[in-house]
Design an enzyme around this catalytic site. Sequence first.
Site, short mmCIF file in Angstrom:
data_model
loop_
_atom_site.label_atom_id
_atom_site.label_comp_id
_atom_site.label_asym_id
_atom_site.label_seq_id
_atom_site.Cartn_x
_atom_site.Cartn_y
_atom_site.Cartn_z
CB SER A 169 -2.88 -8.52 -14.07
OG SER A 169 -2.44 -7.88 -15.25
CB VAL A 185 3.21 -10.08 1.68
CG1 VAL A 185 2.77 -9.16 2.81
CG2 VAL A 185 3.19 -9.37 0.33
CE LYS A 245 -0.60 -9.70 -10.90
NZ LYS A 245 -1.09 -9.21 -9.59
CB ALA A 274 -0.94 -0.01 1.21
CB SER A 275 4.45 1.98 0.13
OG SER A 275 4.87 0.96 -0.75
CE1 TYR A 330 2.52 -8.23 -12.74
CE2 TYR A 330 1.32 -8.55 -14.79
CZ TYR A 330 1.45 -7.93 -13.56
OH TYR A 330 0.51 -7.02 -13.15
CB VAL A 331 1.80 -13.92 -18.13
CG1 VAL A 331 0.73 -14.82 -18.71
CG2 VAL A 331 1.82 -12.56 -18.83
CG ASN A 339 -2.06 -3.69 -4.43
OD1 ASN A 339 -2.51 -3.45 -5.56
ND2 ASN A 339 -0.96 -3.09 -3.97
P1 NAP Z 1 3.66 -0.32 -8.05
O1 NAP Z 1 3.22 1.08 -8.26
O2 NAP Z 1 4.98 -0.76 -8.54
O3 NAP Z 1 3.51 -0.66 -6.48
C1 NAP Z 1 3.78 -1.94 -6.03
C2 NAP Z 1 3.47 -2.02 -4.56
O4 NAP Z 1 3.72 -3.37 -4.14
C3 NAP Z 1 4.38 -1.12 -3.73
O5 NAP Z 1 3.61 -0.53 -2.71
C4 NAP Z 1 5.38 -2.09 -3.15
O6 NAP Z 1 5.85 -1.73 -1.86
C5 NAP Z 1 4.56 -3.34 -3.01
N1 NAP Z 1 5.38 -4.54 -2.93
C6 NAP Z 1 6.21 -5.06 -3.88
N2 NAP Z 1 6.79 -6.18 -3.41
C7 NAP Z 1 6.33 -6.36 -2.15
C8 NAP Z 1 6.56 -7.33 -1.16
N3 NAP Z 1 7.40 -8.36 -1.37
N4 NAP Z 1 5.91 -7.22 0.03
C9 NAP Z 1 5.07 -6.18 0.26
N5 NAP Z 1 4.80 -5.22 -0.66
C10 NAP Z 1 5.45 -5.32 -1.83
O7 NAP Z 1 2.64 -1.35 -8.71
P2 NAP Z 1 1.07 -1.22 -9.04
O8 NAP Z 1 0.95 -0.94 -10.47
O9 NAP Z 1 0.40 -0.35 -8.05
O10 NAP Z 1 0.64 -2.74 -8.82
C11 NAP Z 1 -0.19 -3.15 -7.75
C12 NAP Z 1 -0.88 -4.43 -8.17
O11 NAP Z 1 -1.66 -4.18 -9.34
C13 NAP Z 1 0.09 -5.56 -8.52
O12 NAP Z 1 -0.43 -6.80 -8.06
C14 NAP Z 1 0.10 -5.53 -10.04
O13 NAP Z 1 0.42 -6.78 -10.60
C15 NAP Z 1 -1.35 -5.15 -10.33
N6 NAP Z 1 -1.55 -4.59 -11.66
C16 NAP Z 1 -0.93 -3.45 -12.07
C17 NAP Z 1 -1.12 -2.98 -13.36
C18 NAP Z 1 -0.47 -1.72 -13.89
O14 NAP Z 1 -0.53 -1.49 -15.12
N7 NAP Z 1 0.09 -0.88 -13.05
C19 NAP Z 1 -1.97 -3.68 -14.23
C20 NAP Z 1 -2.59 -4.84 -13.77
C21 NAP Z 1 -2.38 -5.28 -12.49
P3 NAP Z 1 7.34 -1.23 -1.54
O15 NAP Z 1 7.70 -0.22 -2.60
O16 NAP Z 1 7.20 -0.66 -0.17
O17 NAP Z 1 8.21 -2.44 -1.56
#
Ligand code: NAP
Length: 253
Positions: free
Chosen positions: A148, A70, A165, A18-19, A161-162, A96
Amino acid sequence: MSDNNSLLANKVAIITGASRGIGRAIALELGRMGAYVIANYNSSYEAAQEVLEELKTTNAAGAEIIKADVGKSDEAQNLVNEVLNKHQRVDILINNAGIQKAVLVHKMTDADWHDVINTNLSSVFYMCRAVLPSMIAAKKGHIVNIGSASGFMGHKGAASYVSSKHALTGLTRVLAMETGDKGIQVNTVAPGVTETDMIASLTDVARERLLAGIAMKRVASPQEVADMVIFVLTKATYSTGNTFHISGGLIMQ
Ligand code: NAP
């Protein structure tokens, strides 16, 4: 106070990752809805602190940030134990946290594979295993897994990744089968391309190529994804094991 607001008021909600990005938007929206928000982060402490400060300006019943990777079984379990020790319950779990590593299969290292599978998939298993005994005892709970569009299509350079998901869709269905008669709902929200750090490194050419496949010809905002999560938590009262797409027509089903 809106109907939605009263439905989520004082609910204890954990949001992993959630950061930043989508998780941050979900945490803040849950805060606006009056939930008690536990915002998990792993490496981005300062960003998590900012989320905490922003949460304090919302209707949140309370807010905390907790560090945990996590994708590691013990850290996920400790995160849930800490919440249960303090609050005796988890009403809502939003899985998430996610990462992406763009590498072709024949160049992919074991670490490229396992880091993504652990963070995107194993984390969901660890977190659900940790919260379910308390949800089952309470005969209620709501889990939303952030999937996703990549769970419903393939694309080059994204094997881990694929795969993570696609598997998440299956895990959601199993969880739903195992908990549907226990007052617990488990669903997936599957975003398409969303404006976060995850897509920040895309070249203009790659972005144009992505947009070509999206009927609405634009990417989503994190807020739009958060709004879908709130919809699932508050309105989708007869849905479990389902996927709620939010992809501007990238995936149509
Ligand atoms: P993001 O902006 O890169 O943020 C990722 C978040 O996940 C950050 O808060 C990060 O925290 C946290 N994280 C990563 N590894 C972690 C771990 N081992 N333990 C705890 N937290 C962790 O990515 P986002 O786009 O928001 O993605 C969030 C979700 O949406 C993901 O599941 C992604 O697959 C999905 N999604 C994204 C998109 C897209 O186009 N952006 C599309 C489809 C699905 P820290 O920085 O504190 O480590």
